[in-house]
Design an enzyme around this catalytic site. Sequence first.
Site, PDB file in Angstrom:
ATOM      1  N   ARG A 128       1.000  -1.284   0.099  1.00 33.86           N
ATOM      2  CA  ARG A 128       0.052   0.025   0.106  1.00 33.86           C
ATOM      3  C   ARG A 128       0.574   1.925  -0.060  1.00 33.86           C
ATOM      4  O   ARG A 128       2.125   1.206   0.152  1.00 33.86           O
ATOM      5  CB  ARG A 128      -1.075   0.065   1.057  1.00 33.86           C
ATOM      6  CG  ARG A 128      -1.928  -0.830   1.322  1.00 33.86           C
ATOM      7  CD  ARG A 128      -3.063  -0.963   2.157  1.00 33.86           C
ATOM      8  NE  ARG A 128      -2.704  -0.690   3.471  1.00 33.86           N
ATOM      9  CZ  ARG A 128      -2.632  -0.459   4.795  1.00 33.86           C
ATOM     10  NH1 ARG A 128      -3.792   0.422   4.466  1.00 33.86           N
ATOM     11  NH2 ARG A 128      -2.394  -0.692   5.495  1.00 33.86           N
ATOM     12  N   SER A 197       7.137  -5.683   6.447  1.00 42.93           N
ATOM     13  CA  SER A 197       6.509  -6.439   8.167  1.00 42.93           C
ATOM     14  C   SER A 197       7.352  -7.787   7.810  1.00 42.93           C
ATOM     15  O   SER A 197       6.350  -8.610   7.438  1.00 42.93           O
ATOM     16  CB  SER A 197       4.826  -6.827   7.968  1.00 42.93           C
ATOM     17  OG  SER A 197       4.728  -5.469   7.995  1.00 42.93           O
ATOM     18  N   ASP A 250       4.540  -3.813  11.255  1.00 42.70           N
ATOM     19  CA  ASP A 250       4.037  -3.184  11.354  1.00 42.70           C
ATOM     20  C   ASP A 250       3.164  -3.674  12.543  1.00 42.70           C
ATOM     21  O   ASP A 250       2.485  -2.831  13.277  1.00 42.70           O
ATOM     22  CB  ASP A 250       2.901  -4.188  10.166  1.00 42.70           C
ATOM     23  CG  ASP A 250       2.900  -5.749  10.301  1.00 42.70           C
ATOM     24  OD1 ASP A 250       4.180  -6.551  11.245  1.00 42.70           O
ATOM     25  OD2 ASP A 250       2.373  -6.968   9.975  1.00 42.70           O
TER      26      ASP A 250
HETATM   27  C1  BGC Z   1       6.699 -11.174  10.105  1.00 47.51           C
HETATM   28  C2  BGC Z   1       6.410 -10.084  11.488  1.00 47.51           C
HETATM   29  C3  BGC Z   1       5.827  -9.703  10.814  1.00 47.51           C
HETATM   30  C4  BGC Z   1       4.313 -10.598  11.105  1.00 47.51           C
HETATM   31  C5  BGC Z   1       2.712  -9.769  11.011  1.00 47.51           C
HETATM   32  C6  BGC Z   1       5.385 -12.122  10.134  1.00 47.51           C
HETATM   33  O1  BGC Z   1       5.528 -13.144   9.161  1.00 47.51           O
HETATM   34  O2  BGC Z   1       8.017 -12.177  10.548  1.00 47.51           O
HETATM   35  O3  BGC Z   1       7.481  -8.945  10.986  1.00 47.51           O
HETATM   36  O4  BGC Z   1       5.144  -8.747  12.186  1.00 47.51           O
HETATM   37  O5  BGC Z   1       4.334 -11.945   9.684  1.00 47.51           O
HETATM   38  O6  BGC Z   1       2.707  -9.321   9.920  1.00 47.51           O
END
Ligand code: BGC
Length: 507
Positions: A128, A197, A250
């Site tokens: 996004r 994320s 995130d």
């Molecule tokens: C990632 C995290 C992320 C989470 C939610 C996981 O697979 O390792 O960094 O915060 O997913 O998106």
Amino acid sequence: MSSELITSSSPLLLSNALTFLFGLTAGVTIYSLLKTAQEFKTPPQSKLIPQNSSTQQTEYIKKRIEADFTISRETLLRVTKQMLIEMKRGLQSDGQTLKMIPSFVTNLPTGTEVGSYLALDLGGSNFRVCEILLSSDGSRVRSRQKKFVISEDLKQGTAEKLFDFFAEAVGIFLKEVLGESTDEFNAEHKKLGFTFSFPVQQTALNKGNLMVWTKGFTVSGVVGKDVVGLLQEAFKRKNLKITATALVNDTVGTLVSHAYTDPQTNAGVILGTGTNAAYVELVKNIPKWTGGPVTSGKMVINTEWGAFDEEHTVIPFTKFDKKLDRASNNPGKQTFEKMISGLYLGEIARYAIVDLMKTGYIFKKESLSESLLSKPYGFETAYMSRIERDHSKDLSDINALLGDIFKIFNSSLEERSLVKRVCELVGLRAARLSAAGIAALVTKMNKLDGCTIAIDGSVFEHYPHFGNRMRDALFELLGISAENIDFAQARDGSGQGAALIAALAEN
Ligand code: BGC
């Protein structure tokens, strides 16, 4: 209400005290023995299945699946305790199961941040681009955003392709959505927050190396590299003069964004395609921190709890979890995430349903190979939500779904109720494990007397009963103190959080 729920001291604290008395290792061993005795009482083999009525047989099979997926209160307490142990280890040194990454975010917003920011947000399946306006009266306005789908090709491709895609998306957003030429934009908006994320070892607020991919991504040339550097290079290739001033997970974005309007917020949790949590820790509790004194004395920690129990010390691992793990593109990794998050729940349920089919308990006359049920990831978590929402007497919507999507045209009510039970058990286990993680966070922060946990993600938002099941489990773990913990639905917090962190970086 059971007596457990009205006890004033937390069962978790009691259990901690017991472990302390017996010594940690001894406590765990005693628990393991109890677990083996109580939870894995596998019912006898098929030759002993009652043959007299199909209802009895269905009940028998349900009990078998229940034995597989049910997590007792005792085990849940052990999960929370083990999570606390792994959190402490991760704060102590690198290379632990829980990465416990210092985010370099040392202050939460005050609600007075102002300005116009650009936020990029790479989550699980979408990218996004947003423009976020922080207004002077403390209310935040995200004026415009555009979503771009990340194709499977991009997820498995190269770093250059992926980051060029991001830069192109930003260019499109500037032109089509903001109606600005990139030159005008470059002159006006310099500040950008990048929500990425995945597990990133941050080395500064706007720098960090990807440690490992999760959520089905395997893009080459990114692990070990600074993702902001890769983004800046792509901007350069596309002639965009934009500088990323914050790199954010995130969970951190969700926490910061919710704290903007609710100062009681101390943790951000994602229960979506993937799962993870961030919380506010005292710097003095982070022995591995070498970044010098921090004025606030606090640091937001990205736990990366998706990797919890990769050593398989505490959560009962079913044969279905094993199959999923073996077939995944990161075997042995993200054990907790694979039992909780939206990318995987449907797949676990699919393995369990296919097993019932293969053993001849359901859909005997139907063809597995012609059904989408035979295709990996063909049974999406969204279908589980739909199945769990069918409360009709004859489970008519499940019947429709089985026929329309899975080409299973002749199911009996009992077969449909078995499919529904599988979904309930997989969903319930996920909610209980999520609650065990939250109990660990709250205990670690010493916030049993009250705090807000901001939670975002499709599983929490859309999966039926998920929040209530988490609440019930939290009561089992924390007793009456669970009432002090507020689960707040956060929406789209990660992008806004990135903008806020970019704003905080300027102060
Ligand atoms: C990632 C995290 C992320 C989470 C939610 C996981 O697979 O390792 O960094 O915060 O997913 O998106």
